[in-house]
Write a protein that holds these residues in place. Structure first.
Motif, mmCIF file in Angstrom:
data_model
loop_
_atom_site.group_PDB
_atom_site.id
_atom_site.type_symbol
_atom_site.label_atom_id
_atom_site.label_comp_id
_atom_site.label_asym_id
_atom_site.label_seq_id
_atom_site.Cartn_x
_atom_site.Cartn_y
_atom_site.Cartn_z
ATOM 1 N N VAL A 1 47.856 -11.875 35.441
ATOM 2 C CA VAL A 1 46.885 -12.320 34.427
ATOM 3 C C VAL A 1 45.476 -11.860 34.780
ATOM 4 O O VAL A 1 44.725 -11.345 33.932
ATOM 5 C CB VAL A 1 46.949 -13.850 34.287
ATOM 6 C CG1 VAL A 1 45.819 -14.351 33.393
ATOM 7 C CG2 VAL A 1 48.297 -14.281 33.710
ATOM 8 N N LEU A 2 45.090 -12.009 36.046
ATOM 9 C CA LEU A 2 43.749 -11.584 36.463
ATOM 10 C C LEU A 2 43.588 -10.073 36.345
ATOM 11 O O LEU A 2 42.498 -9.578 36.023
ATOM 12 C CB LEU A 2 43.480 -12.037 37.895
ATOM 13 C CG LEU A 2 43.304 -13.547 38.094
ATOM 14 C CD1 LEU A 2 43.183 -13.881 39.570
ATOM 15 C CD2 LEU A 2 42.070 -14.044 37.332
ATOM 16 N N ARG B 1 38.821 -6.152 33.079
ATOM 17 C CA ARG B 1 37.915 -5.315 32.285
ATOM 18 C C ARG B 1 36.977 -6.156 31.423
ATOM 19 O O ARG B 1 35.808 -5.807 31.256
ATOM 20 C CB ARG B 1 38.719 -4.366 31.392
ATOM 21 C CG ARG B 1 39.444 -3.260 32.156
ATOM 22 C CD ARG B 1 40.242 -2.391 31.203
ATOM 23 N NE ARG B 1 40.906 -1.287 31.891
ATOM 24 C CZ ARG B 1 40.395 -0.071 32.032
ATOM 25 N NH1 ARG B 1 39.195 0.190 31.547
ATOM 26 N NH2 ARG B 1 41.048 0.872 32.662
ATOM 27 N N ARG B 2 37.502 -7.238 30.877
ATOM 28 C CA ARG B 2 36.699 -8.079 29.983
ATOM 29 C C ARG B 2 35.714 -8.945 30.761
ATOM 30 O O ARG B 2 34.574 -9.132 30.357
ATOM 31 C CB ARG B 2 37.624 -8.973 29.149
ATOM 32 C CG ARG B 2 38.507 -8.209 28.188
ATOM 33 C CD ARG B 2 37.717 -7.786 26.976
ATOM 34 N NE ARG B 2 38.566 -7.147 25.970
ATOM 35 C CZ ARG B 2 38.141 -6.776 24.785
ATOM 36 N NH1 ARG B 2 36.882 -6.989 24.448
ATOM 37 N NH2 ARG B 2 38.958 -6.174 23.933
ATOM 38 N N THR C 1 33.605 -12.796 36.651
ATOM 39 C CA THR C 1 34.457 -13.984 36.801
ATOM 40 C C THR C 1 35.740 -13.657 37.554
ATOM 41 O O THR C 1 36.149 -14.394 38.466
ATOM 42 C CB THR C 1 34.787 -14.558 35.415
ATOM 43 O OG1 THR C 1 33.576 -14.838 34.715
ATOM 44 C CG2 THR C 1 35.615 -15.821 35.538
ATOM 45 N N VAL C 2 36.375 -12.554 37.191
ATOM 46 C CA VAL C 2 37.634 -12.190 37.848
ATOM 47 C C VAL C 2 37.394 -11.831 39.312
ATOM 48 O O VAL C 2 38.203 -12.162 40.193
ATOM 49 C CB VAL C 2 38.302 -11.022 37.101
ATOM 50 C CG1 VAL C 2 39.507 -10.500 37.858
ATOM 51 C CG2 VAL C 2 38.713 -11.475 35.704
ATOM 52 N N LEU C 3 36.267 -11.178 39.634
ATOM 53 C CA LEU C 3 35.980 -10.825 41.021
ATOM 54 C C LEU C 3 35.824 -12.077 41.884
ATOM 55 O O LEU C 3 36.426 -12.181 42.966
ATOM 56 C CB LEU C 3 34.704 -9.981 41.082
ATOM 57 C CG LEU C 3 34.195 -9.629 42.483
ATOM 58 C CD1 LEU C 3 35.210 -8.766 43.226
ATOM 59 C CD2 LEU C 3 32.846 -8.922 42.409
ATOM 60 N N VAL C 4 35.042 -13.043 41.428
ATOM 61 C CA VAL C 4 34.828 -14.270 42.203
ATOM 62 C C VAL C 4 36.118 -15.081 42.303
ATOM 63 O O VAL C 4 36.473 -15.593 43.385
ATOM 64 C CB VAL C 4 33.696 -15.103 41.563
ATOM 65 C CG1 VAL C 4 33.527 -16.421 42.301
ATOM 66 C CG2 VAL C 4 32.392 -14.314 41.570
ATOM 67 N N ALA C 5 36.848 -15.194 41.198
ATOM 68 C CA ALA C 5 38.104 -15.954 41.227
ATOM 69 C C ALA C 5 39.129 -15.301 42.141
ATOM 70 O O ALA C 5 39.823 -15.990 42.912
ATOM 71 C CB ALA C 5 38.658 -16.080 39.807
ATOM 72 N N THR C 6 39.237 -13.977 42.098
ATOM 73 C CA THR C 6 40.198 -13.281 42.961
ATOM 74 C C THR C 6 39.816 -13.427 44.425
ATOM 75 O O THR C 6 40.692 -13.602 45.290
ATOM 76 C CB THR C 6 40.256 -11.799 42.575
ATOM 77 O OG1 THR C 6 40.589 -11.686 41.195
ATOM 78 C CG2 THR C 6 41.306 -11.071 43.403
ATOM 79 N N TRP D 1 37.096 -2.387 42.853
ATOM 80 C CA TRP D 1 36.829 -1.055 42.281
ATOM 81 C C TRP D 1 36.429 -1.166 40.804
ATOM 82 O O TRP D 1 35.488 -0.516 40.356
ATOM 83 C CB TRP D 1 38.073 -0.190 42.441
ATOM 84 C CG TRP D 1 37.961 1.149 41.773
ATOM 85 C CD1 TRP D 1 38.256 1.471 40.481
ATOM 86 C CD2 TRP D 1 37.477 2.348 42.369
ATOM 87 N NE1 TRP D 1 38.009 2.788 40.230
ATOM 88 C CE2 TRP D 1 37.528 3.365 41.372
ATOM 89 C CE3 TRP D 1 37.022 2.691 43.632
ATOM 90 C CZ2 TRP D 1 37.137 4.662 41.614
ATOM 91 C CZ3 TRP D 1 36.628 3.990 43.880
ATOM 92 C CH2 TRP D 1 36.692 4.970 42.880
ATOM 93 N N SER D 2 37.146 -1.997 40.053
ATOM 94 C CA SER D 2 36.852 -2.141 38.633
ATOM 95 C C SER D 2 35.499 -2.810 38.407
ATOM 96 O O SER D 2 34.741 -2.399 37.527
ATOM 97 C CB SER D 2 37.961 -2.954 37.958
ATOM 98 O OG SER D 2 37.694 -3.145 36.591
ATOM 99 N N SER D 3 35.165 -3.815 39.199
ATOM 100 C CA SER D 3 33.895 -4.518 39.023
ATOM 101 C C SER D 3 32.714 -3.643 39.407
ATOM 102 O O SER D 3 31.637 -3.731 38.798
ATOM 103 C CB SER D 3 33.887 -5.803 39.863
ATOM 104 O OG SER D 3 34.944 -6.661 39.480
ATOM 105 N N GLY D 4 32.890 -2.780 40.420
ATOM 106 C CA GLY D 4 31.801 -1.908 40.837
ATOM 107 C C GLY D 4 31.324 -1.004 39.725
ATOM 108 O O GLY D 4 30.132 -0.690 39.638
ATOM 109 N N ARG D 5 32.209 -0.576 38.849
ATOM 110 C CA ARG D 5 31.830 0.339 37.762
ATOM 111 C C ARG D 5 31.524 -0.365 36.453
ATOM 112 O O ARG D 5 30.976 0.257 35.545
ATOM 113 C CB ARG D 5 32.951 1.341 37.526
ATOM 114 C CG ARG D 5 34.275 0.725 37.118
ATOM 115 C CD ARG D 5 35.353 1.759 36.913
ATOM 116 N NE ARG D 5 35.022 2.705 35.871
ATOM 117 C CZ ARG D 5 35.869 3.586 35.362
ATOM 118 N NH1 ARG D 5 37.104 3.640 35.829
ATOM 119 N NH2 ARG D 5 35.499 4.422 34.410
ATOM 120 N N ARG D 6 31.867 -1.650 36.325
ATOM 121 C CA ARG D 6 31.695 -2.326 35.033
ATOM 122 C C ARG D 6 30.593 -3.386 35.023
ATOM 123 O O ARG D 6 30.180 -3.796 33.945
ATOM 124 C CB ARG D 6 33.010 -2.969 34.600
ATOM 125 C CG ARG D 6 34.014 -1.946 34.101
ATOM 126 C CD ARG D 6 35.306 -2.585 33.628
ATOM 127 N NE ARG D 6 36.118 -1.588 32.964
ATOM 128 C CZ ARG D 6 36.873 -0.695 33.589
ATOM 129 N NH1 ARG D 6 36.931 -0.714 34.914
ATOM 130 N NH2 ARG D 6 37.575 0.199 32.923
#
Length: 572
Positions: A62-63, A68-69, A73-78, A97-102
């Protein structure tokens, strides 16, 4: 051509936004499934319960779909869940990796990664608090977070900024090319109008004077019939020149083909049909011109037909100027695959009038260029006996070939732009780029003038992070070796110690065991002797299988060693 069109259509279909959206959705789903399976496998290796295994794998999937959206939130929760369970470790690297670019903005990205680091280290220390040294565990968890989360995030952010900068530069380059083409087109139109005005004012005035004077001479009673005939030829030539001048001026002003004729005047014949009139006019002016046609007459394409007329016209003009009185032969040959026009003049027979021959030197080169543009060729050169020869080979075009078959040009069209790269510039033909966006992206590189500054900055950040990781890893390895020396002994030393030896002597020979590696070992194994204090150390040798570890226990009471024991515990 059919195969190429099919390939082009297939590529356009593959490049459609809807297809790319479907592919991205399918890729995200596959990645979520893979990460969920990795999380389930990790939990199974850690001997977790079935409920926890399925819960962790579901949360990971789910995370992964939400990263992407909601990148922050997903970075801190993960990060928080990774501190509670090792099954989230693979997801943490992907999310970093995804959070660094978004994540937009350096401040927001710094805050998100700082919050992720805080919750990850805090929860990891809380979960593994029992018997551990908090600062030591914070050190190792920090190194792990740097290697698995911060470095991928920095690398992704630098790569994304560099790619965005490159795309902005490509857009700017494409826009500059379009603007240059527009400026060149405008300059060409302005120059055409200026040339048209000059031609109209100068040549038009002089041709009008020639027409007036020749008209006056034609009615002069003192002239003979032969002289009147020659003057009439001159007047007709000036009238034709005026018509052609008006056509050229119209083309220069408007950039389109001018009319083929004017009301109230004679039409300007531009093609093989007008060659006979050219030769007749030359004969009327006293030149010896012979016209001959061979082969079956065919229809030429409009451009080739006009080129043939211009070749004959220019060759006759050169003969008038450079070989007055010479015999001229014009031959039109309709060959099976091409049209050949040949003009040959003999040596000069009359004295050239006083004064230099007026020539711009552009007539013959212009014929070569005109023939090349229609796919033909022109040959010029002297012949034996002092004469000169001009020969042109021109294609018929689809109109003149049997069955309307297309004809391959004899000479490839040379174009300076086509000799360059055939690759279309990215963004060419697209909407005009917003200048503020490009300036912002150029600023990301550290310099608006030197694109190498952004590369140097990114490389510097990467090298600095790598050096920091190497130093931290070296320090951590040294610290780990030191800690292991405090918790391990060789089996030979264990065997050399005798029961009944004073406690101080035994402790001098053994490590202190005061380290996080040996913490919790005294709580496992056989029951301790009553009233004793025990020191439990690990063995430097491995156990009989990977699931157990050998340990040595030394128990003291009343200042003496009362028991030593060797046994195995479950691997930690």
């Amino acid at each position: 051509m059919y195969a190429i069109s099919k390939l082009r259509a297939g590529w356009q279909w593959c490049a459609a936004p809807e297809l790319w959206s479907r592919r991205r959705t399918a890729g995200e789903a596959v990645l979520a499934v893979v990460l969920g399976l990795l999380a389930a496998g990790t939990e199974e290796l850690l001997r977790s319960g079935e409920l926890r295994l399925w819960t962790v794998s579901t949360l990971v999937a789910v995370l992964s779909l939400m990263r992407r959206r909601l990148p922050v939130t997903v970075l801190v929760a993960t990060a928080a869940l990774a501190g509670l369970s090792d099954g989230f470790a693979p997801l943490l690297m992907v999310v970093a990796w995804s959070s660094g670019r978004r994540i937009a903005g350096a401040g927001r990205a710094l805050g998100a990664f700082t919050a992720a680091y805080t919750v990850y280290v805090g929860l990891t220390v809380v979960v593994n608090w029992a018997g551990l040294r908090p600062l030591t565990y914070v050190l190792f968890t920090t190194l792990y977070f740097l290697a698995t989360t911060l470095v991928p995030g920095l690398a992704s952010r630098y790569w994304t900024q560099r790619r965005t900068l490159l795309h902005a530069l490509q857009e700017r380059n494409a826009q500059l090319v379009r603007e240059r083409v527009m400026i060149v087109g405008q300059a060409r139109l302005m120059e055409r109008q200026r040339i048209a005005q000059d031609m109209h004012d100068s040549l038009g005035h002089r041709l009008a004077l020639i027409s007036v004077h020749t008209g006056a001479l034609e009615v002069d009673r003192e002239l003979t019939e032969r002289q009147r005939e020659v003057v009439g030829v001159l007047r007709d030539a000036s009238v034709h020149a005026m018509h052609e001048l008006r056509e050229v001026v119209g083309i220069l002003r408007d950039g389109v083909e001018g009319p083929q004729g004017d009301e109230g005047g004679q039409p300007a014949a531009r093609g093989t049909a007008g060659i006979e009139e050219l030769t007749a006019t030359a004969r009327a002016a006293g030149s010896h011109v012979e016209l001959r046609r061979t082969g079956t007459v065919r229809t030429l394409a409009a451009a080739s037909d006009h080129a043939a007329y211009r070749i004959v016209q220019e060759a006759l003009t050169n003969a008038y100027k450079h070989a007055p009185g010479a015999e001229i032969k014009v031959e039109l040959r309709y060959e099976p695959d091409s049209f050949v026009v040949e003009i040959v003049n003999g040596p000069q027979r009359q004295e050239r009038p006083m004064g230099e021959v007026v020539s711009g030197g552009q007539g013959l080169p212009g014929l070569h260029e005109r023939a090349r543009l229609v796919g033909g060729m022109v040959h010029t050169g002297r012949i034996e006996g002092g004469g000169f020869r001009v020969a042109g080979v021109l294609p018929y075009g689809a109109e003149g070939m049997p069955g309307g078959m297309p004809v391959t040009p004899m000479v490839d069209a040379e174009d300076d732009f086509r000799q360059q790269s055939q690759r279309v510039l990215w963004g060419n033909g697209g909407p005009v780029m917003d200048g503020t966006v490009s300036e912002r992206e150029l600023a990301m590189s550290g310099s608006g003038r030197k694109t190498g500054g952004g590369v140097a900055l990114g490389c510097g950040i990467g090298v600095g992070a790598l050096v920091l990781l190497v130093l931290a890893g070296g320090f951590g390895l040294y610290f780990l070796v030191k800690e292991m020396d405090k918790a391990m002994i060789d089996p030979s030393r264990y065997r050399s110690i005798r029961i009944g030896t004073a406690e101080d002597e035994v402790r001098e020979e053994l490590p202190t065991g005061d380290t996080f590696i040996a913490s919790g070992l005294d709580g496992e194994g056989p029951e301790k002797p009553a009233g004793s204090r025990c020191l439990v150390l690990m063995s430097s040798e491995t156990g009989r299988n990977i699931n157990t570890e050998p340990v040595f226990r030394f128990c003291f009471r009343d200042g003496k060693l009362i028991e030593k024991r060797s046994y195995e515990i479950a691997s930690r």
